[in-house]
Scaffold this motif. Structure first.
Motif, mmCIF file in Angstrom:
data_model
loop_
_atom_site.group_PDB
_atom_site.id
_atom_site.type_symbol
_atom_site.label_atom_id
_atom_site.label_comp_id
_atom_site.label_asym_id
_atom_site.label_seq_id
_atom_site.Cartn_x
_atom_site.Cartn_y
_atom_site.Cartn_z
ATOM 1 N N MET A 1 1.867 57.810 70.382
ATOM 2 C CA MET A 1 0.875 56.816 70.413
ATOM 3 C C MET A 1 1.789 55.876 71.042
ATOM 4 S SD MET A 1 -0.459 55.259 66.655
ATOM 5 C CE MET A 1 0.605 55.379 66.402
ATOM 6 N N ARG A 2 1.476 55.229 72.160
ATOM 7 C CA ARG A 2 1.862 54.174 72.494
ATOM 8 C C ARG A 2 0.720 52.750 71.646
ATOM 9 N NH1 ARG A 2 5.460 56.848 73.255
ATOM 10 N NH2 ARG A 2 6.490 57.044 74.909
ATOM 11 N N ILE A 3 1.433 51.815 71.815
ATOM 12 C CA ILE A 3 0.841 50.477 70.596
ATOM 13 C C ILE A 3 0.810 49.043 71.926
ATOM 14 C CG2 ILE A 3 1.132 48.811 69.060
ATOM 15 C CD1 ILE A 3 3.269 50.808 68.236
ATOM 16 N N ILE A 4 -0.176 48.653 72.750
ATOM 17 C CA ILE A 4 -0.326 48.073 73.051
ATOM 18 C C ILE A 4 -0.630 46.336 72.790
ATOM 19 C CG2 ILE A 4 -0.696 49.106 75.567
ATOM 20 C CD1 ILE A 4 -3.793 48.082 74.966
ATOM 21 N N ILE A 5 0.603 45.517 73.249
ATOM 22 C CA ILE A 5 0.354 43.418 72.712
ATOM 23 C C ILE A 5 0.318 42.739 73.414
ATOM 24 C CG2 ILE A 5 1.166 44.138 70.094
ATOM 25 C CD1 ILE A 5 3.787 43.157 71.372
ATOM 26 N N SER A 6 -0.446 41.175 72.594
ATOM 27 C CA SER A 6 0.250 40.603 74.210
ATOM 28 C C SER A 6 0.945 39.769 74.493
ATOM 29 C CB SER A 6 -1.414 40.305 73.871
ATOM 30 O OG SER A 6 -2.811 40.583 73.615
ATOM 31 N N PRO A 7 1.346 39.922 75.608
ATOM 32 C CA PRO A 7 2.381 38.413 75.866
ATOM 33 C C PRO A 7 2.271 37.238 74.830
ATOM 34 C CG PRO A 7 1.268 38.063 77.497
ATOM 35 C CD PRO A 7 0.776 39.353 76.640
ATOM 36 N N ALA A 8 3.062 36.161 74.874
ATOM 37 C CA ALA A 8 3.079 35.444 74.875
ATOM 38 C C ALA A 8 3.054 33.683 76.007
ATOM 39 C CB ALA A 8 3.455 34.574 73.300
ATOM 40 N N LYS A 9 2.459 33.218 76.009
ATOM 41 C CA LYS A 9 2.045 32.094 76.660
ATOM 42 C C LYS A 9 4.252 31.672 76.463
ATOM 43 C CE LYS A 9 -2.157 30.350 77.131
ATOM 44 N NZ LYS A 9 -3.178 29.149 76.358
ATOM 45 N N LYS A 10 4.646 30.486 75.119
ATOM 46 C CA LYS A 10 6.214 30.206 75.114
ATOM 47 C C LYS A 10 6.724 31.240 75.570
ATOM 48 C CE LYS A 10 7.797 27.358 72.294
ATOM 49 N NZ LYS A 10 8.913 26.769 70.525
ATOM 50 N N MET A 11 7.981 31.018 76.268
ATOM 51 C CA MET A 11 8.854 31.354 76.306
ATOM 52 C C MET A 11 10.459 30.949 76.309
ATOM 53 S SD MET A 11 7.422 34.510 79.348
ATOM 54 C CE MET A 11 8.420 35.356 79.297
ATOM 55 N N ILE A 12 11.604 31.874 76.287
ATOM 56 C CA ILE A 12 12.440 31.484 75.939
ATOM 57 C C ILE A 12 13.823 32.523 76.161
ATOM 58 C CG2 ILE A 12 12.311 30.844 73.094
ATOM 59 C CD1 ILE A 12 14.031 33.006 71.958
ATOM 60 N N VAL A 13 14.740 31.985 76.703
ATOM 61 C CA VAL A 13 15.733 32.421 77.566
ATOM 62 C C VAL A 13 16.454 33.200 75.537
ATOM 63 C CG1 VAL A 13 17.948 32.878 78.797
ATOM 64 C CG2 VAL A 13 16.068 31.899 79.719
ATOM 65 N N ARG A 218 1.421 59.128 63.142
ATOM 66 C CA ARG A 218 -0.337 59.510 63.423
ATOM 67 C C ARG A 218 -1.073 58.325 63.150
ATOM 68 N NH1 ARG A 218 0.490 64.102 58.080
ATOM 69 N NH2 ARG A 218 0.738 62.666 57.907
ATOM 70 N N PRO A 219 -2.541 58.538 64.218
ATOM 71 C CA PRO A 219 -3.430 57.420 63.887
ATOM 72 C C PRO A 219 -3.639 57.554 62.476
ATOM 73 C CG PRO A 219 -3.501 58.689 65.253
ATOM 74 C CD PRO A 219 -2.637 59.759 65.250
ATOM 75 N N GLY A 220 -3.831 58.795 61.684
ATOM 76 C CA GLY A 220 -4.784 58.405 60.620
ATOM 77 C C GLY A 220 -3.868 58.217 59.786
ATOM 78 N N ASP A 221 -2.645 57.211 59.989
ATOM 79 C CA ASP A 221 -1.734 56.766 58.650
ATOM 80 C C ASP A 221 -2.022 55.201 58.722
ATOM 81 O OD1 ASP A 221 -1.054 59.081 57.859
ATOM 82 O OD2 ASP A 221 0.829 58.991 59.335
ATOM 83 N N LEU A 222 -2.440 54.507 59.953
ATOM 84 C CA LEU A 222 -2.742 52.902 60.722
ATOM 85 C C LEU A 222 -3.710 52.826 58.912
ATOM 86 C CD1 LEU A 222 -3.817 53.269 63.580
ATOM 87 C CD2 LEU A 222 -1.751 51.967 62.910
ATOM 88 N N ARG A 223 -4.694 53.754 58.458
ATOM 89 C CA ARG A 223 -5.226 53.169 57.456
ATOM 90 C C ARG A 223 -4.646 52.829 55.837
ATOM 91 N NH1 ARG A 223 -10.615 57.154 57.830
ATOM 92 N NH2 ARG A 223 -10.938 57.219 59.971
ATOM 93 N N ALA A 224 -3.409 52.851 55.898
ATOM 94 C CA ALA A 224 -2.578 52.565 54.971
ATOM 95 C C ALA A 224 -2.088 50.565 54.638
ATOM 96 C CB ALA A 224 -1.058 52.951 54.540
ATOM 97 N N PHE A 225 -2.093 50.700 56.486
ATOM 98 C CA PHE A 225 -1.755 49.549 56.134
ATOM 99 C C PHE A 225 -2.082 48.588 55.678
ATOM 100 C CE2 PHE A 225 -2.668 44.802 58.578
ATOM 101 C CZ PHE A 225 -0.238 44.790 58.488
ATOM 102 N N ALA A 226 -1.362 47.901 54.551
ATOM 103 C CA ALA A 226 -2.055 46.865 53.303
ATOM 104 C C ALA A 226 -1.083 45.370 53.361
ATOM 105 C CB ALA A 226 -2.020 47.490 52.211
ATOM 106 N N GLU A 227 -0.898 44.495 54.120
ATOM 107 C CA GLU A 227 0.098 43.566 54.957
ATOM 108 C C GLU A 227 -0.570 42.399 54.669
ATOM 109 O OE1 GLU A 227 4.445 43.834 55.034
ATOM 110 O OE2 GLU A 227 3.288 46.365 54.101
ATOM 111 N N LEU A 228 -0.142 41.128 54.337
ATOM 112 C CA LEU A 228 -0.719 40.054 54.772
ATOM 113 C C LEU A 228 -1.942 39.872 53.973
ATOM 114 C CD1 LEU A 228 0.060 38.688 58.434
ATOM 115 C CD2 LEU A 228 1.022 38.273 56.416
ATOM 116 N N GLY A 229 -1.825 40.576 52.999
ATOM 117 C CA GLY A 229 -3.320 40.322 51.909
ATOM 118 C C GLY A 229 -4.636 41.575 52.884
ATOM 119 N N TYR A 230 -4.697 41.903 53.468
ATOM 120 C CA TYR A 230 -5.211 43.110 54.500
ATOM 121 C C TYR A 230 -5.705 44.146 53.647
ATOM 122 C CZ TYR A 230 -5.738 39.479 58.320
ATOM 123 O OH TYR A 230 -5.903 38.074 59.033
ATOM 124 N N ARG A 231 -7.191 45.023 53.406
ATOM 125 C CA ARG A 231 -7.077 46.510 53.160
ATOM 126 C C ARG A 231 -8.092 46.932 54.460
ATOM 127 N NH1 ARG A 231 -3.855 44.429 50.571
ATOM 128 N NH2 ARG A 231 -3.250 44.801 48.666
#
Length: 249
Positions: A1-13, A218-231
């Motif tokens: 499995m590979r996870i893709i995310i966006s970058p951010a405009k603000k960057m630092i060194v 495993r993709p099936g385990d994604l459903r267990a995510f329950a952070e920040l009040g999400y279900r």
């Protein structure tokens, strides 16, 4: 499995916390984008970047001294947006860091596809920018099928935690053999799922962190995510679109 995310405009060194593990895969193409930007006037660049005078001036100066091979910061530490604050790579322990090194990929208008520990320098170039290079009308055409092809070489499952601006640089090009799973984070309002930009960014970063700490494979385990009040909401989801509702049961 590979996870893709966006970058951010603000960057630092940050050349002290972690050393980069290598250079970006598509650096030759990044060089061509850099050359195209260097051929533009400050006014043209500000129009392309769609930013205020101060941000434009800062990035014009960055472009004048930009070195793509020295003084680099690992990509996951270079971006400073909300998503990255919730991912919090700076405090991850060794095993979660190893997990994101293997599984996480960052989409970029300038670099194409980044591993989290690829060395980058601050830049400004969003994927939707109307930059014509090599006869291509924009960056989606410039990158074409290359980003999807690189992901398909690595995995048969892509977990999409990127914004639409960035995911559309990958999804249309993926072969049918690669499963593309998108997560939505929202609130239920009058029977409809409503997404809020800031909350989505928080949730995406938190999910990457959770995946790394739990070392989910495993993709099936994604459903267990329950952070920040999400279900997870089975009634609003299907096989390749997982919906998480804030305050959901």
């Amino acid at each position: 499995m590979r996870i893709i995310i966006s970058p951010a405009k603000k960057m630092i060194v940050d050349t002290d916390s972690l050393a980069p593990e290598g250079l970006p895969r598509f650096l030759d193409r990044t060089e061509r984008l850099k050359a195209a930007l260097e051929g533009m006037t400050p006014g043209e660049l500000q129009k392309l970047w769609k930013c205020n005078d101060a941000i434009a001036a800062e990035n014009v100066e960055r472009l004048k001294t930009m070195d793509l091979r020295r003084g680099l910061t690992p990509a996951v530490l270079a971006y400073e947006g909300i998503q990255y604050r919730y991912l919090a790579p700076g405090v991850l322990e060794r095993e979660p860091l190893a997990y994101i090194g293997e599984h996480l990929r960052i989409l970029s208008g300038f670099y194409g596809l980044l591993g989290p520990f690829d060395g980058v320098t601050p830049y400004r170039l969003e994927m939707q920018a109307r930059l014509a290079v090599d006869g291509c009308r924009d960056l989606y055409a410039f990158w074409g099928d290359q980003l999807a092809g690189a992901l398909a070489e690595e995995t048969d499952t892509v977990l999409n935690l990127a914004s639409r601006e960035y995911s559309r640089a990958v999804e249309p090009w993926l072969p049918d053999s690669v499963r593309f799973i998108t997560c939505t984070f929202g609130e239920l309002r009058e029977g409809k799922i409503v997404e809020k930009g800031t909350m989505c960014k928080m949730a995406r970063g938190q999910m990457v962190r959770w995946l790394a700490e739990q070392r989910v494979e495993r993709p099936g385990d994604l459903r267990a995510f329950a952070e920040l009040g999400y279900r997870f909401s089975p009634g609003h989801s299907d096989q390749d679109h997982l919906v998480f509702i804030k305050g959901g049961a």
